[in-house]
Every structure is written in C-alpha cells, then in structure tokens.
Design an enzyme around this catalytic site. Structure first.
Site, PDB file in Angstrom:
ATOM      1  N   TYR A 169       2.285 -19.978  60.157  1.00  0.00           N
ATOM      2  CA  TYR A 169       3.363 -20.797  59.610  1.00  0.00           C
ATOM      3  C   TYR A 169       4.465 -19.916  59.050  1.00  0.00           C
ATOM      4  O   TYR A 169       4.365 -19.412  57.929  1.00  0.00           O
ATOM      5  CB  TYR A 169       2.828 -21.668  58.464  1.00  0.00           C
ATOM      6  CG  TYR A 169       2.026 -22.862  58.904  1.00  0.00           C
ATOM      7  CD1 TYR A 169       1.819 -23.152  60.247  1.00  0.00           C
ATOM      8  CD2 TYR A 169       1.479 -23.724  57.959  1.00  0.00           C
ATOM      9  CE1 TYR A 169       1.079 -24.250  60.635  1.00  0.00           C
ATOM     10  CE2 TYR A 169       0.742 -24.841  58.354  1.00  0.00           C
ATOM     11  CZ  TYR A 169       0.552 -25.093  59.693  1.00  0.00           C
ATOM     12  OH  TYR A 169      -0.181 -26.185  60.074  1.00  0.00           O
ATOM     13  N   LYS A 196      -2.607 -21.903  65.853  1.00  0.00           N
ATOM     14  CA  LYS A 196      -1.994 -23.189  65.573  1.00  0.00           C
ATOM     15  C   LYS A 196      -0.594 -22.944  65.031  1.00  0.00           C
ATOM     16  O   LYS A 196      -0.413 -22.218  64.049  1.00  0.00           O
ATOM     17  CB  LYS A 196      -2.832 -23.931  64.535  1.00  0.00           C
ATOM     18  CG  LYS A 196      -2.326 -25.320  64.251  1.00  0.00           C
ATOM     19  CD  LYS A 196      -2.415 -25.625  62.780  1.00  0.00           C
ATOM     20  CE  LYS A 196      -1.694 -26.907  62.438  1.00  0.00           C
ATOM     21  NZ  LYS A 196      -1.630 -27.109  60.990  1.00  0.00           N
TER      22      LYS A 196
END
Lengths: 308, 308, 308, 308, 308
Positions: free
Chosen positions: C171, C204
C-alpha cells in the site's frame, strides 16, 4: 624479557594470559623490543581522508603491501589499519609484524561536527587475521558519544575474553569544543582518562597544546599550578592522567610535517615526559621509503636514548 | 586456469578456499573466461526505479527469466538481482550462470537526499539459491552511512565464512555532495577506497567525470598533477585507489545511451585504464534482445582486445 | 489438479514442497478451486479503523466467528485476519477455510503521514494456528519503509523455511505521495514490483486509477504509450509489473460501495486484465449476510466466466 | 464437516488449531472424507525389508511416484513413507495427498531381538515437505525402549507445537515376548495404551490374535471374561484400550495375503469393532495397480458400510 | 545444458536451487560433462587403510596435490577426500575440480566387525573449503548403525539447507553378514535403497556379486526370477533399487586390479546396466600417473560410448 617489560605487564594483572601474551609480543617486537617504548604505523587515512589525499604524496602507498613492508623494514612494533588493508596482506606478512585491526572508521564525504564513524570490522575478524589487538576510535565531547562508548564496551569485553589487546584512539571532538580545544591540555588529559576508564590497554591521544578549554578545569590547573609550559610537561601530565602512568599512552604525530626535526622534537618530549611512544602515519608513508626509513631510524634512536 | 586469473586470485590470499572457488567460477565463466575481465548483468532497477521506467522500453524484461537467459545467451560472467528476481529463475537456470544476490535495495517512491535503502535478503538466501556471492550498495557521503557500513560488516563477515563473494556497489550520495560531485573523480576514488577497506572483493563504481568535489582533495590532485583529462586516466586513478589495482573494480554504464558507441568508448577507457570490466544493466535490457546481444558482443571483443 | 493450478505452481519452483502444498490448498479451495482465481476475505479493519467504523454497519461482524463462517459459506479461498480474530475461531473452524495470519497491523488512534504499523504476531503463531500463510503490509513511499522491508525479510525467510505462504499487502503511502498518488497507476505498479522483489508469493494492491504520480514515470508511460484508459488495461499493467504475471496479484475493493455493480465491474476488469482475484473485506462484511452471499456469488460467477 | 469428524476433533481439545487443521485435512480427504474412517498407504518396507522383498512382486513400486499416485488414484486419506520416498515426489504431488513423514526406520541387515531403529528425519523436514504429520515406530517390550520413548517425547512435543500430527506405530517386540506374543491381545492392547499415553494422535497396531502373553494379564482377561473370540471383539478391546475410543486407532494388514477376502474380512472386523481404519501397504503395492485399485475400492465400501 | 542433465536434475525437485546448482556443476564438469555419467576420484584410503598400504605402490600419492592434479588432468567430475587432504590443496586448486568433503572416516588400527567410524569434518568445513558436497559412509548391517544414520540425518538436513550435495557411501558390514554377503546382490540393492531413503543425492555402492545373502530375500529373487547372471543385470537391479533409477548410483572399483581390462569390463557393465559412473580410487592412484591417465581415458570413452 626485560625488567621494564615485566613492570609494564604487571600493570595489567586483571587481564588473562592471552592479553598479556599479545602485550608481550608488541613490546618485544622490532628495534624497540624490551625498552617499553613503541612505534606503531597506522594507515587508516585512505578511509578517513580519501586515497589521493593520503597516498598521492608517495604513490607506493596505494598498495597495501607497502605499509606492511615499511613497518617490517623499519623495525616497528606494530601496524594498524582497517579491515581491507589488513586482509590485503595478512597472509603474505603473517607473523612478521604484529597487527592491530581498526574496528571503526569514519569517512569525510559527509563531515560532521559530532562524528560517529561506523564499526567496520569485528573481534572475530581480528582473530582470523592473526592480529595482536583491535583498535577503536572514540570522540569524547561529541553529542552521541554514548553510541561509541557502548559499542566499544562490547568490543573490549569480547577482545579481552579472547586474549586480544584493546587500543583506543581518543580524539576529542564535538559541537561544544572549540577547534583549539580539541588539543587543549585539559581536554587531552580528560580524553586519556576516559579511554583508560573504558578498559583500554593502550591509549592514543594527540600531543596537547598549552591551552585550556574548559572553565571548570582551568581553575584547577591554575590553582594547583600544574606545569604545562613545555611539551614534555604536558606529556607528563597526560601520562599521569592515564592512571599515573600505569596504562600505555602513545601520541600521534598528526599531519605530515615537512621538517622532520619537528617530529624528532616531539619524540624527545614524549620520551622525556614518560610517554610510551608514537603512532606515526602520514609523517612516514607520505615520505619516500628512504626518507621514512631515516625518520624511523632517528625516532628509534631518540626513544632508546641513543641520541639526545 | 590462466595466469591472469591466477594473479587475480593471489590478491585475495586472506580469503578461504570457498571464496576463491566462487571467484574462480566468476572469472572462468562465459566468453571472457580467463581474461580477468568481466561483464555482469544487474537488474535491480525494477526495485530502484519502478517497473515501467525499467522495462517498458523492452517489455520482455518484465519477465524475470528474460534476464537470466540474456546473461546466458551473451556469455556474461554473472547476473545480479534482488531476491524476487533471483528466486523466480534460480531453479530453471541453476548452474547456467553465476548469480549475485543483491542484499539491499532502495526504492524511489520516497526520494531522500541521504538514502539508506533496506536489507531485503540474507546470506542464508544466497546459499539456498546457489549464488556465488552477495551484493550490497553503500552510499558514502550520506548522513547515516554508518548504518549501511555496519550492516555490510555483518554481511561480509558471514558471507566470507561460508565462501561467498562480497560485491559492493559504492555510490556516493548525500546532502553534502553536489549532484555533479557524485561522479567527481576524487569522490569516485574515495568511494572505491571505502568499499575496499570494508572488505569488498569486487567494487562497482560509476565512471568518474573530470571534476573535483572536495576542496581538501582538489589541492592534492593539483599539487601532484594526478592525470585526469581522459576517461582512461580517470579509470586508472580509481583502480589505483582500489588498493593499487589489487581489488577488482568494475564500472557501471548508468542510464541507457541511445548511441551504443558511447558505451563502447567507455569500455575502451575501462580496458585501457586497467579496469576489470562493466556492469551493464539498462544499456542492455532496455534494448531488444538482438541489439543487446550485439552490444555485448562488441563489449566482449573490446575487453578481449579483439577490436580497438 | 487443473492445468491452470499446475501452471501457477510452476512459477514458484524455488520454493519447497511445504510452500507449494499450501499454495495448492489455497488454489483448490472453495467455489473457485482449480480456476487459478481466488477471493480472500480480510478482516483487519477492527484494528486498522476501529470496531464501530468496521462493524456497526453489520453488527454481526463484531463476532469473530461471523467472518470465518462467511468465508466458509461463500466458498471463498481464504480468510485473513490479525492474531486475535484468528485465535478466536481457529479451533472451531480448523480446516474448514485456509487462514492467513496478518503479522503486522496499524491503528489510527495515532495517524501518521508515514505509517509504520507494528508486527503483532509471528510465523510461530501461524504454525500453531494452522494457517496456510502469513500476511504483512508494507507502505512503499514512507520515510522509514526500510524498517518494514527488513522486518518482512526476516518473516519471509522464516515462513518459507517452514512451508508457509507469504502474502504481502503493498500500500503506497507517505509524505512524498499525493493522496491521489496512492492509487496512481505508476505507483501501484511500482508497489506490486517491490512486493515481488521482496519475495512475496501473493501480492495484494489497490485497483489503480488512470493517473500518474511521478514525473520520471510519466515520461515513460507517455513515451511508450502504455495503455491505461480502462481499468482492465491498468490491471493488465500491474499484473505485468508483477514479474510478467508470474506472481499472483490480487486486488482490494477498498471502502464499501453501496452499489454492488461497482464491485462487479471491478471484478470484470480484474478478470479481463489477467488479475488473480479479489480481496473483499468491507464490501462484504458490512453488508448483511444474505447480501454478502449474493455479492460473493456474483463475483465467483464473474471470475469463473459464467457471467459476463 | 460432518458430525463424526466434529466428534473426533472434540477428543483432541488440548491440541492447538494447527494440529486440528491437519487432523481435519486427514479426515476430510479422499473417498472416506467425513466418515471418520481412514486408509493410509505406508511404504517404508524398502527400508525395513529391502527393495526386492518389497517391490519385486510389482516392479512399478520401485518408483517413488508410483505410491503417491496410487494413494491419489484410490482416494486414500494419506501416504506415509521415509524421507527419501517423500522427498522424491513431494513437489510433484504437493497438496494432492496428505503425507506423513516416517521419522524413524529400522533395517533388517542386522536383525535384533530388541530392535531400536534410528531417527532418520526430523519435524523440520516434515514442515519443509508439506506433511500433515510425522510417524514414529516404538517397540514396546524391547530392552532399550526408553531410548525410543524419549526420542518420541521430543518429536511429539516439537510436532505439536508446529501443528503437525503425531502418528505412532506401536509394535511389541523384544526378548521377553514370544513371537506369538507380539500379536497377543493383551500385548496389542497394552501397546495401544502406551502410544496414547505418549501423546500420539493416531495409533497404528497390528490386528491381535486370540492369545494372551502375560500371566498377570491373562488372569484379568479371564476373571472379567473380556470378549475376545472374534476379531471384531478383539478390535473393540484394543479401541477401548486406546482411551475408550477417544484416540484414533488403525490397524495394519501385515504381509501380503494372496486372498483379498482375508483383507476384507479384517476390514469388516475393524469396522464392526469400532476401529478407525487400516494402514495397507504390501497388500496394495505388491498387487498390480488394477488389483490394488479394486482392493481399495472394496475396503472403502466396507468402511463406508456400502457393502456388508 | 544437455537434455540428460535436465532430466537428472528433474528428479531432485524437492531440493533448493543451491543443491541443483552444485549438481549441475558436478554433471557439467570434465570430459563426461553433459553425459549424465561421472567419475569421481576418492582418496580416503590413507585414513582407512594407512599411508603405506595406500601410497607405497605409487609414492607420488603421499602428496595431497597429486590427487587434485590427477583429477584435473584426467578430466574427472570430482575429487573426494577427508578434511586434511582437501585442506591441503583447496586454495591451490580452488575452482579447478569440484570437491566432496568426506565427513566421516574409519581407521583400521582398531578393526571392528561392526565398524562405526567417526565424524571428522563438518558441513561448515565444506562451505569454507568451497566443496560442492559432503560425503558420508554408512555401514548398513552393523549393530550400531543407528548412530551413523542419525549423524547422517543431521548432516543431510544441514547440507541441503546450504545448497550442498549429500553423497553417501553405503557399505554393508557387520557381524550378521558373511564376508561374501557384503557384496551379495540382495545386500547391495538393500544398501542402495537405505541410502536413498536417508535422503542421499548420490549413492555409492560396491559392484555386486551373483550371490544372495539373506534367506528372506533369496526366496523373492528366485520366485520373481530377478535377472542376475551378468554384472550388467546386477547393476541394473541396484539402479532399480535406487528409486527406479531416479537417484544417481555410482559404483566403486575396490582394490587395485593388475589387469586394467577388469576395470574396463566393470565400466561396461555399469554403463550397460544404467549405472551413473564410477568412483575409482586405488585403481588409479596406485598406478603411475601415465597409467592412471590411460585408464581414465579408456573409462571415459567407455562411459561416453565411444568404444564398446
């Protein structure tokens, strides 16, 4: 073994036989063997100042073997250097000259008022490379000196446990000291004391000037009229500050002096003030081999008292 | 084994047979086997600059196998990359090309004046992945370089004990250097010296410009008239600064040059100045496979002296 | 075992049989078993955003069993959560759904521009709790990302040695990125690349927008006209940036969308762009169980290609 | 998950979720999934009896892949073997069939009355190879069984902490037992009890005969008229001896029986006596693949109660 | 890389890339590179039999360099020896010939019926000495073989984790075997199987005679009419016993044979029976260098199929 060496070893009775054995090797090596005096060749300037500033004056010095050989040829007591330089000749010169592995180093591509340096080698390296001891530089007076003292604590503990000598370069620096203060007498004496208290076997300091840096200290120096006019007196005071002479204190020559007599005069002061010798880097390896040999020859004669 | 390889191995006598074995493997691999010269393909730009900036010019390079295969096809000496890229082909290409695991990496989503990078893999990884050595980047000149030097110290000690080569990328950076200073001659030479003193077996630096960054150094370069007009002379000075040529120094090509001749001219300077070879990343994998093969073919011929 | 699963496993040849076994378990679980696609239910929002923000929209979610059961009921591939949530149902649901233990977490009672999070569980926990893998969030772009990368390095090395999957949430954040930049295409692709280079098995990332954050990257995207108009194209670019599709990349849905069609459209883009699936948290557990089941049912049909 | 599996798991409440997860995997695998019954294929005879005695009857069995595939094809619950056989197919069959790594083995090139065997693999191996559990053979009745029990103690402790099942082969042997006594009912029941007390999750014993070996035991069996006429009754007694059926006890088929009906009759007794299944080695892999498949098919139908 | 080497590597899929890399090095070395066949020079007889019995026939062999050079000159695949011999030339011959460090040895100043030997070097030694693998001798059939198997277990686990090959000498011995039985076919095949089950990558056994030692085995060999009249057939059976040829089995030549044709006939049988090569010690180094070179030249031609 001479009585003087016996006496010196007697100051280190808390150390194990391994440490004493390496101290013996250092004191019984070369032309000063048995005198209790020593000259060490340190070559960490390639790391500290850069290669050209260090070796351009005598390009032979780019080659790590040069320094090993110089220390052997001149009959010195030891050769001290960072990991790379020691590794580069450790096998070829194994046993010929005691070596001291400099465990921390500081480069000047970033220049700090409060330098820290970095630990760049280990006690384990010193063992595998056959060194008699390890060297470490502390910067008393710097803001984060605790980092250094604590790193040194671990090193000294480990070194002593495996029988290695601990040689401490004690160089006052930092944002609260004036430039002159770095070699003030009170500061130099304080630096020697700190290194001894940290457990150093051998302490290296710069030759002190006749200045005083700290107000609190000045009052005392003046009140008790501590002699400090001559370099000999100042050396004597520093030696006294190193456990009343029960720890080996040696003095560095600093930047290359064109006039070798300046070096000799310093040596006389060291000798007469009870100092244990010199650590001579740039003043030797930045001269030609012949000049360096002559310089060392003179220094050795001075330390042996063969010349005045 | 050629005399030249024998000579190079003789400079690393303090290393164990495991390190020498991997050095031999590196020097006896590919089309430059035995010459003492080497070309390494490094592909860490995906991490350092991001994937599109690295691989969009030749999209085949998104696939980690592409680089393994390119190094094999071109007959290079080794392939160097971060953990992910090495893992992604280590089994498929096991044994076909010596690999060097880059143990630290730095990304530029946060861009620092004084970068630190992060250790992203270990010596243990290098063993399980069958690498001949580990790579590590230091940024001499940065504020917290001690963190890097000390991390590298542990890595080098461990790598040497298990027989792995230590390859150090030495890239001057930091808030006290000008942008130009990062490739100044004095700084490049200093960077090479530091890596060698830290115990590197192979040092990688950028090709130096004819500028001088530090005042203290400039005086010496001028006083001793160190030749630095040509790139060849500057390479020679850097090689000299790496223990008088007793450590392997290779040079990076930097960003992709549209004109391959610029790359070839650099190779000639490396060769004629006594450099040990090139580490060519973007200049190869950002070209098509065919163009990269031709580029490597020319470089190899230059290094072998088959062409002028 | 399907050919697709066999193909995916072939990309991880450097991993041991334990890792491959857990990858197989993940890929052969639930309604997407064998397709090479996956949906993971992550519930770390209680830690990351606080309980009310996370569970008030559907109060059943305060109960840790609710999420286990939802993942089982919907036929998902895995359930991922922090230590407490995993512990709270690990025995009751042992074996019924593969679990991924989130090893670090970040709370927002103190909100940083450059978040670090904290490692709150260990690989050892994952083994005793019967997980198939561990999860870890990195924040590329933050000032101290080296702390994260180095912690992850240790975790990945240990996880792989005991046969656990390493799932990395990547992220982008930090003081040098604009808010929009966190989901810019160049930044998302870079984030995927970094996670892969760090050795992640599964990465992810967030679905990228059609914006570009970094100037150096923009030039390349424009020069090479990298397609990025549609979400499908952007997914394809991120997948390419993850080792040319040789690492599993899944995409997160982000905050709850009232209109489920938005979620479905994203799933279509993931599918058509070659993504490997979704990680759907708030969009499922903040709906009622019935609505969540319907949402998952539709997503699964989309990923299986049963509906357009 | 079926009620029966839920019930079985409830007997192991002191175990961590990792162990329960692997127990679930074992019980939910293959054609007996959910029944609480299991068939395991063990192939350690190459080590225990030698290759020709083991594989000459069906030479396909020399190939380690054969047994993996047989277990998969027949829909068994698990495959158990020594390190070499497991390694030889662990990647190719990763995930397709739960594996149990036999941690100790005994060869018969030296045949002892009081065998000890040797630990030939570790819990660490089981993790890297993706096994659901470890197996270990004890020889209750032998002189130095304490060596085995203490080795097993360490293994069980470690296995449970990392979530692996502990499967114990309990084979009475030794200089104080008659040959017949090795399968006497009192001895078999005692062997089952010991394995359970040592912490085994699953115990494997030989089917007991209607004999009694120890005088002290005989008195009790006779005094309390413990039913032991039929094999079913004897199975029931052994199961009772394994914590009143709260530990999984499975039975071995022993040497190959030419008449498969003998195997089926044993299976019926195991089923009707409350046993949990069979561990069928030589009776399957020494038959042709087709015959083995038919044999397993029948066994599975018997255990499922589909045939009488 | 040849297809045959690729095929052989494919049998070791559970091993890490480090092991595969060293296997590649072994298989791609010397004159047999790429053929899948290998010849290893083992010189542990100085330890096992004493120096005069080993080296008096060709006194050049007292010098450890002689054997390194012989292996290099003859183009063999590897040289295997105990710690002292490896250390004595590891630097001088670094990289020129793959080495295998024999980790255990047995001397005959005390001669046991059930020998144990002693572990005399470690995996750590193998790494620092640059070896491709470690060797270990087991004596299946001896009373305390468990000591050997358990020591080997630890060695194999450690060796594999750091990427080293595990080569196991499997020599049946012990008080329950007749002298002839040590090379009986059933015993040799059993010995190969045990080594493979213990996790060996390469197994070395003695060439088997057409005798059978164990009664239980004899029945099977006769019932299934296992071909064993010719040496070729017996080699084929041993290879089959080593996981159906999916593990590398090489054969030792034993004591020096005056007639080199006997050695060649054995090599033909090894080749035609599907063996992977020879380990030739006394038959080479007890001959003159010229004779040894001729012998190896012929063996290599036989293994390559260049001569019948």
């Amino acid at each position: 073994m001479t009585d003087r060496v016996k006496e010196i070893l007697s100051w280190y009775k808390s150390e194990n036989a391994g440490v004493l054995t390496n101290m013996y090797r250092l004191l019984m090596q070369g032309r000063l063997a048995g005198t209790g005096k020593m000259i060490i060749l340190p070559v960490d300037q390639g790391f500290e100042h850069g290669p050209a500033r260090s070796f351009a004056p005598n390009a032979a010095g780019y080659n790590p073997h040069y320094h090993y050989q110089l220390a052997v040829d001149a009959g010195l007591n030891a050769y001290a250097a960072p990991l790379g330089f020691i590794e580069a000749g450790a096998v070829e010169f194994a046993g010929q000259i005691p070596t001291i592995l400099k465990l921390n180093n500081h480069d000047t591509l970033f220049d700090e008022t409060d330098p820290l340096g970095a630990q760049t080698a280990t006690v384990e390296d010193a063992l595998r490379l056959g060194c008699v001891g390890v060297g470490y530089t502390i910067y008393p007076g710097t803001m984060d000196r605790r980092v250094l003292y604590e790193q040194l604590r671990e090193i000294i503990l480990e070194a002593k446990s495996v029988g290695l000598l601990a040689v401490v370069w004690s160089y006052p620096r930092g944002s609260q000291l004036s430039k002159a203060g770095e070699t003030s007498l009170d500061v130099a004496a304080y630096a020697a004391q700190i290194a001894c208290q940290l457990g150093a076997h051998i302490v290296k300091v710069k030759l002190p000037d006749n200045t005083l840096e700290q107000d609190a200290a000045r009052k005392v120096y003046e009140k008790y009229a501590i002699p400090r006019e001559t370099l000999t007196e100042r050396v004597r005071h520093v030696v006294q500050s190193a456990f009343d002479g029960r720890r080996i204190v040696i003095f560095s020559g600093g930047a290359k002096k064109d006039d070798a007599n300046a070096v000799f005069n310093e040596a006389r002061a060291i000798r007469d003030g009870g100092g244990f010798g010199s650590i001579i880097g740039r003043n030797s390896f930045q001269r030609s081999h012949a000049e360096a040999m002559e310089l060392f020859d003179n220094l050795i004669k001075i330390f042996k008292g063969e010349v005045q």
